[in-house]
Design a protein around this motif. Structure first.
Motif, short mmCIF file in Angstrom:
data_model
loop_
_atom_site.label_atom_id
_atom_site.label_comp_id
_atom_site.label_asym_id
_atom_site.label_seq_id
_atom_site.Cartn_x
_atom_site.Cartn_y
_atom_site.Cartn_z
N TYR A 124 26.20 26.12 31.55
CA TYR A 124 25.43 26.66 30.42
C TYR A 124 25.05 28.10 30.75
O TYR A 124 24.46 28.35 31.81
N ALA A 125 25.38 29.02 29.86
CA ALA A 125 25.17 30.44 30.13
C ALA A 125 24.31 31.07 29.04
O ALA A 125 24.82 31.50 28.01
N LEU A 126 23.01 31.13 29.29
CA LEU A 126 22.06 31.73 28.36
C LEU A 126 21.40 32.96 28.98
O LEU A 126 21.34 34.02 28.36
N SER A 127 20.92 32.86 30.22
CA SER A 127 20.08 33.89 30.83
C SER A 127 20.87 35.13 31.23
O SER A 127 22.06 35.07 31.54
N GLU A 128 20.15 36.26 31.26
CA GLU A 128 20.66 37.51 31.79
C GLU A 128 19.57 38.12 32.66
O GLU A 128 18.42 37.69 32.62
N ARG A 129 19.93 39.13 33.44
CA ARG A 129 18.96 39.74 34.36
C ARG A 129 17.73 40.25 33.62
O ARG A 129 16.61 40.14 34.10
N GLU A 130 17.94 40.83 32.45
CA GLU A 130 16.83 41.38 31.67
C GLU A 130 16.47 40.49 30.48
O GLU A 130 15.76 40.91 29.59
N GLY A 132 15.49 36.69 30.65
CA GLY A 132 15.25 35.38 31.22
C GLY A 132 14.40 34.55 30.27
O GLY A 132 14.92 33.88 29.37
N SER A 133 13.08 34.64 30.42
CA SER A 133 12.20 33.94 29.48
C SER A 133 12.36 34.50 28.07
O SER A 133 12.23 33.78 27.09
N ASP A 134 12.66 35.79 27.97
CA ASP A 134 12.91 36.43 26.67
C ASP A 134 14.40 36.38 26.39
O ASP A 134 15.09 37.40 26.33
N ARG A 139 22.03 40.91 26.04
CA ARG A 139 22.88 42.05 25.70
C ARG A 139 24.35 41.69 25.62
O ARG A 139 25.16 42.52 25.16
N THR A 140 24.74 40.54 26.11
CA THR A 140 26.14 40.14 26.01
C THR A 140 26.57 40.12 24.55
O THR A 140 25.87 39.57 23.71
N ARG A 141 27.72 40.74 24.27
CA ARG A 141 28.18 40.90 22.89
C ARG A 141 29.47 40.12 22.66
O ARG A 141 30.30 39.97 23.57
N TYR A 364 13.63 26.80 36.38
CA TYR A 364 14.78 26.84 35.47
C TYR A 364 14.59 25.96 34.24
O TYR A 364 13.70 25.13 34.18
N GLU A 365 15.43 26.22 33.25
CA GLU A 365 15.31 25.65 31.90
C GLU A 365 13.95 25.96 31.27
O GLU A 365 13.36 25.16 30.54
N GLY A 366 13.45 27.14 31.59
CA GLY A 366 12.16 27.58 31.07
C GLY A 366 11.08 27.40 32.11
O GLY A 366 10.82 26.28 32.55
N THR A 367 10.46 28.49 32.54
CA THR A 367 9.39 28.39 33.52
C THR A 367 8.26 27.51 32.97
O THR A 367 8.13 27.32 31.75
N ASN A 368 7.42 27.02 33.85
CA ASN A 368 6.32 26.18 33.38
C ASN A 368 5.28 26.94 32.58
O ASN A 368 4.54 26.36 31.78
#
Length: 381
Positions: A124-130, A132-134, A139-141, A364-368
Motif C-alpha cells: 500500500y503506497a499512500l505516504s510521502e516524505r512531506e 505523512g499525516s497530511d 505530490r506524486t502525479r 503506522y496506519e495513522g499515528t495515535n
C-alpha cells in the motif's frame, strides 16, 4: 452497545492451527530475522502453504473468504511470536483492500487471484516524505495519456516493498482541488519506470523491508485505475477503517507474547529464596498487563466486526482499537523488559525485540495522535 462478535467454533479452530504453525515454523526464525534484518522467508512459506497469507480474499477470487475477525486471529497469533512475519497477512489485506472496495471486476480478476495463491504479494503506497499525516498533500502525479496513465513521484515507508509484486498507489490526477483530486492505481513491479529504493534502517520490525518506491514516467494501462478518477483518497480512508484493526491485532499479539514471556520468567526465576511469582508487586504488574491486553483485544475484535457490518460507529471503533491496542503493546512490552531485569535488556530474550516492534504500531496506519483526532471528529460532527 450490542456485541457484534463472538468466536465461532471454526474461528477457534483457526486460532489453534495458526498458533501451532507460528510456534513451530515461524518463532524459531524470529530472532535471526531481526538480528540479520532479513525477510522471514520461512514464515512466508509456512503461511502460504497453510493458506494463511491472505485469508481475507473471497472465494470468488480463489481465496479462503475468511471474515475480518478470522483475519485478525491469524495476524494476532503470528505477531505473538514475530511481528515482522505478521505483516505478511496484514499488508496483503492493506494493499488489496482498495481493489476489493473500489476496483473494477477486470482489475480484481487481474490482481486478487495471484495474491490468494501466494504467487504475488501486494503493498500500500499512500505516504510521502512531506505527506505523512497530511496525506492529501501528496505530490506524486498521474497523467492520462491515451490508453495509459503516466506516474511520476516517490512514495515512502512502503512495507514489504521489494518483496511485493503489486502496489496500490495514490497519486494526484487533478491538482489544486486537494483530496478530491487524488486517484488510486494498481502498479506492478514490472511496469516500466517503477523502481524500489534502499531499505530503511529501523528500530523494529526489521524482518519486514520498508523502502521508498519511485515512479519515473511509469506507464500503466488505463484499466488499472482503482475506481473513478478523484475517488482515491476516499478509498484510501475507507481502506484504513478496515485495516486499522489489523494493526490493533498485531499490537495485541505482540503484547500477549510479552506477557507470556513475563509469566514464564516469574514462575521460573527465584530471588530472596522464593519464586518471583510470589512477590505481590510483580503480581500486580502482570495482572495489569493481562487486564489491558484483554480490554484491547475485545475492542479490536469489536472494531473488526463493526467495520465489516458497516456500523455507523465503525470509523470511531477502528481508530479507538488501533490506538488502545498499540498504546497497550508499548506499555506491556516495556513492563516485560522491566520484569525480566538485565536479561530483558539483552537480545538473548525476545522482550527487547517485542518492545522495539511495538513502537511502530503507535505510528503506522495513522499515528495515535491522528487516531484521537479521528475519534474526536466522529464524536463531535
Amino acid at each position: 452497545m450490542t456485541t457484534l462478535f463472538a468466536l465461532t467454533d471454526d474461528q477457534l479452530a483457526v486460532r489453534e492451527v495458526i498458533r501451532e504453525i507460528a510456534g513451530k515454523e515461524i518463532a524459531p526464525w524470529a530472532a535471526e530475522c531481526d538480528e540479520d534484518e532479513r525477510y522471514p522467508v520461512e514464515a512466508q512459506k509456512a503461511l502460504t502453504a497453510s493458506g494463511f497469507h491472505a485469508v481475507h480474499i473471497s472465494e470468488q477470487y480463489d481465496g479462503p473468504g475468511a471474515d475480518a475477525l478470522t483475519t485478525l486471529l491469524v495476524i494476532e497469533e503470528v505477531a505473538r511470536v514475530c511481528a515482522s512475519s505478521s505483516l505478511i497477512p496484514a499488508v496483503n489485506k492493506l494493499g488489496s483492500m482498495p481493489i476489493l472496495l473500489s476496483g473494477s471486476e477486470e482489475l480484481k480478476q487481474a490482481v486478487l487471484p495471484s495474491i490468494a495463491s501466494g504467487e504475488a504479494m501486494i503493498s500500500y503506497a499512500l505516504s510521502e516524505r512531506e505527506a505523512g499525516s497530511d496525506a492529501a498533500a501528496m505530490r506524486t502525479r498521474a497523467v492520462r495519456d491515451g490508453d495509459e496513465w503516466v506516474l511520476n513521484g516517490t512514495k515512502c515507508w512502503i512495507t514489504n516493498a521489494g518483496v511485493s509484486s503489486w502496489y496500490t498507489v495514490m497519486a494526484v490526477t487533478e491538482p489544486g482541488v486537494g483530496a478530491r483530486g487524488i486517484s488510486a492505481f494498481a502498479v506492478h513491479a514490472d511496469d516500466p519506470g517503477f523502481e524500489v529504493g534502499a531499505k530503511e534502517r529501523k528500530l523494529g520490525i526489521k524482518g519486514s523491508p520498508t523502502r521508498e518506491i519511485h515512479f519515473q514516467q511509469c506507464r500503466i494501462p488505463s484499466w488499472r485505475i482503482i475506481g473513478e478518477p478523484g475517488t482515491g483518497f476516499r478509498t484510501a480512508m475507507a481502506t484504513l477503517d478496515h485495516t486499522r484493526p489489523t494493526i490493533g491485532a498485531q499490537a495485541v499479539g505482540i503484547a500477549q507474547g510479552a506477557l507470556d514471556l513475563s509469566v514464564s520468567h516469574l514462575k521460573d526465576r527465584r530471588q530472596f529464596g522464593k519464586s518471583l511469582s510470589e512477590f505481590q508487586g510483580l503480581q500486580f504488574m502482570v495482572a495489569d498487563m493481562a487486564m489491558s491486553i484483554e480490554a484491547a483485544r475485545t475492542l479490536v475484535y469489536q472494531a473488526a466486526a463493526a467495520t465489516e457490518a458497516g456500523a455507523a460507529n465503525a470509523t470511531f471503533l477502528s481508530s479507538a482499537a488501533k490506538c488502545l491496542a498499540s498504546d497497550t503493546a508499548m506499555k506491556v512490552t516495556t513492563d516485560a523488559v522491566q520484569l525480566l531485569g538485565g536479561a530483558g535488556y539483552t537480545r538473548d530474550l525476545p522482550a527487547e525485540r517485542m518492545m522495539r516492534d511495538a513502537k511502530i504500531t503507535q505510528i503506522y496506519e495513522g499515528t495515535n495522535q491522528i487516531q484521537r483526532l479521528v475519534m474526536a471528529r466522529s464524536l463531535l460532527r
